[in-house]
Design a protein around this motif. Structure first.
Motif, PDB file in Angstrom:
ATOM      1  N   ARG A 133       0.007  14.342  -0.057  1.00  0.00           N
ATOM      2  CA  ARG A 133      -1.447  13.717  -0.859  1.00  0.00           C
ATOM      3  C   ARG A 133      -1.254  12.387  -0.431  1.00  0.00           C
ATOM      4  O   ARG A 133      -0.314  11.674  -0.004  1.00  0.00           O
ATOM      5  N   ARG A 134      -2.454  11.778   0.061  1.00  0.00           N
ATOM      6  CA  ARG A 134      -2.723  10.351   0.631  1.00  0.00           C
ATOM      7  C   ARG A 134      -2.070   9.377  -0.448  1.00  0.00           C
ATOM      8  O   ARG A 134      -1.471   8.418   0.001  1.00  0.00           O
ATOM      9  N   ALA A 139       6.904   9.834  -0.792  1.00  0.00           N
ATOM     10  CA  ALA A 139       6.931  10.690   0.400  1.00  0.00           C
ATOM     11  C   ALA A 139       6.417  10.386   1.439  1.00  0.00           C
ATOM     12  O   ALA A 139       7.266  10.511   2.491  1.00  0.00           O
ATOM     13  N   ILE A 140       5.281   9.763   1.593  1.00  0.00           N
ATOM     14  CA  ILE A 140       4.820   9.296   2.876  1.00  0.00           C
ATOM     15  C   ILE A 140       5.887   8.206   3.574  1.00  0.00           C
ATOM     16  O   ILE A 140       6.268   8.387   4.911  1.00  0.00           O
ATOM     17  N   ALA A 141       6.573   7.413   2.852  1.00  0.00           N
ATOM     18  CA  ALA A 141       7.567   6.427   3.300  1.00  0.00           C
ATOM     19  C   ALA A 141       8.809   7.331   3.894  1.00  0.00           C
ATOM     20  O   ALA A 141       9.175   6.926   4.811  1.00  0.00           O
ATOM     21  N   LEU A 142       9.119   8.421   2.992  1.00  0.00           N
ATOM     22  CA  LEU A 142      10.342   9.073   3.642  1.00  0.00           C
ATOM     23  C   LEU A 142       9.925   9.832   4.857  1.00  0.00           C
ATOM     24  O   LEU A 142      10.802   9.815   5.799  1.00  0.00           O
ATOM     25  N   TYR A 143       8.853  10.440   4.770  1.00  0.00           N
ATOM     26  CA  TYR A 143       8.432  11.308   6.023  1.00  0.00           C
ATOM     27  C   TYR A 143       8.441  10.266   7.446  1.00  0.00           C
ATOM     28  O   TYR A 143       8.892  10.673   8.584  1.00  0.00           O
ATOM     29  N   ARG A 154      -7.297  15.723   6.027  1.00  0.00           N
ATOM     30  CA  ARG A 154      -7.948  16.949   5.775  1.00  0.00           C
ATOM     31  C   ARG A 154      -8.634  16.444   4.200  1.00  0.00           C
ATOM     32  O   ARG A 154      -8.006  16.153   3.292  1.00  0.00           O
ATOM     33  N   ARG A 155      -9.843  15.923   4.361  1.00  0.00           N
ATOM     34  CA  ARG A 155     -10.734  15.522   3.330  1.00  0.00           C
ATOM     35  C   ARG A 155     -10.620  16.549   2.075  1.00  0.00           C
ATOM     36  O   ARG A 155     -10.885  17.851   2.319  1.00  0.00           O
ATOM     37  N   ALA A 156     -10.436  15.896   0.959  1.00  0.00           N
ATOM     38  CA  ALA A 156     -10.678  16.758  -0.299  1.00  0.00           C
ATOM     39  C   ALA A 156      -9.856  17.966  -0.216  1.00  0.00           C
ATOM     40  O   ALA A 156     -10.374  19.066  -0.823  1.00  0.00           O
ATOM     41  N   TYR A 157      -8.778  18.040   0.123  1.00  0.00           N
ATOM     42  CA  TYR A 157      -7.711  19.389   0.496  1.00  0.00           C
ATOM     43  C   TYR A 157      -7.164  19.645  -0.855  1.00  0.00           C
ATOM     44  O   TYR A 157      -7.049  20.795  -1.229  1.00  0.00           O
ATOM     45  N   TYR A 158      -6.748  18.460  -1.873  1.00  0.00           N
ATOM     46  CA  TYR A 158      -6.297  19.165  -3.109  1.00  0.00           C
ATOM     47  C   TYR A 158      -7.423  19.060  -4.332  1.00  0.00           C
ATOM     48  O   TYR A 158      -7.977  18.071  -4.499  1.00  0.00           O
ATOM     49  N   ALA A 165      -5.508  15.224   2.085  1.00  0.00           N
ATOM     50  CA  ALA A 165      -4.226  15.464   2.429  1.00  0.00           C
ATOM     51  C   ALA A 165      -4.125  14.838   3.947  1.00  0.00           C
ATOM     52  O   ALA A 165      -4.953  14.766   4.765  1.00  0.00           O
ATOM     53  N   LEU A 166      -2.815  14.328   3.911  1.00  0.00           N
ATOM     54  CA  LEU A 166      -2.269  13.765   5.453  1.00  0.00           C
ATOM     55  C   LEU A 166      -1.502  14.774   5.884  1.00  0.00           C
ATOM     56  O   LEU A 166      -0.601  15.375   5.478  1.00  0.00           O
TER      57      LEU A 166
END
Ligand SMILES: CC(C)(COP(=O)(O)OP(=O)(O)OC[C@H]1O[C@@H](n2cnc3c(N)ncnc32)[C@H](O)[C@@H]1OP(=O)(O)O)[C@@H](O)C(=O)NCCC(=O)NCCS
Length: 172
Positions: A133-134, A139-143, A154-158, A165-166
């Motif tokens: 999730r954007r 989580a983004i920092a971990l990745y 991916r726009r409006a994925y969730y 979604a990134l």
């Protein structure tokens, strides 16, 4: 439920020499089974607003391409985190990772993810993929910390909140 104080108490006793034989060492990564479902669900429910159902975990446990690994502190039976991923030919696809809130920011998530990447690499995988999730900054920092890079939004994925979604990828 596992409490941070249980393990912190264990660590303090070990430091004082009371439990020298079982002093905390490196976190262990062990394969999960249906017997671990309740502990995994506890961490899942503490970690996500829309947690996976028990059936979803059981489905993954029954799938031969899917792997569930647990992070356990030495001397503890209950996990403090888990990761679920698919190993599909050249791809490690990370589906889910969560660390019990009482045990975050201690390097356990990084260790677990590193373990999964190495597990895949050792079996011929060439890259790792995931969606996040954007808004999920930790989580983004971990990745990013482990070298994942954004490949697509991916726009409006969730749904139903329509969050983007990134898609991220790490080439080995
Ligand atoms: C994302 C998650 C798994 C990270 O686990 P963790 O064990 O706390 O992470 P680590 O301690 O291994 O952190 C490794 C690195 O990731 C980054 N990081 C992790 N959490 C962070 C946070 N809250 N803020 C900023 N950076 C963070 C840092 O770069 C950190 O390195 P550092 O501590 O040396 O600065 C954990 O926050 C979690 O379970 N979140 C809820 C579930 C979730 O969102 N899962 C991801 C679904 S896509």
């Amino acid at each position: 439920m596992l409490k941070a104080s249980d393990v912190e108490g264990h660590a303090a006793r070990a430091r004082s020499g009371e439990e020298a034989a079982s002093a905390p060492g490196p976190v262990e990564f062990v394969q999960g089974s249906p017997a671990d479902l309740e502990d995994v669900l506890t961490i899942e429910r503490l970690s996500f607003a829309a947690p996976w159902s028990p059936q979803f975990f059981l489905q993954e446990l029954a799938d031969r391409h899917s792997y569930l690994f647990l992070a356990r502190l030495p001397g503890e039976l209950r996990p403090v985190g888990f990761i679920c991923f698919w190993l599909l030919g050249p791809d490690v696809h990370i589906l889910n990772i969560a660390i019990h809130p009482g045990f975050r920011r201690r390097g356990i998530g990084r260790g677990l993810l590193d373990f999964a990447l190495e597990y895949g690499r050792a079996r011929g995988a060439r890259q790792a993929l995931l969606e996040v999730r954007r808004s999920n900054d930790p989580a983004i920092a971990l990745y990013e910390h482990l070298g994942f890079r954004l490949t697509r939004v991916r726009r409006a994925y969730y749904m139903p909140e329509q969050e983007d979604a990134l898609e991220m990828r790490l080439e080995f």
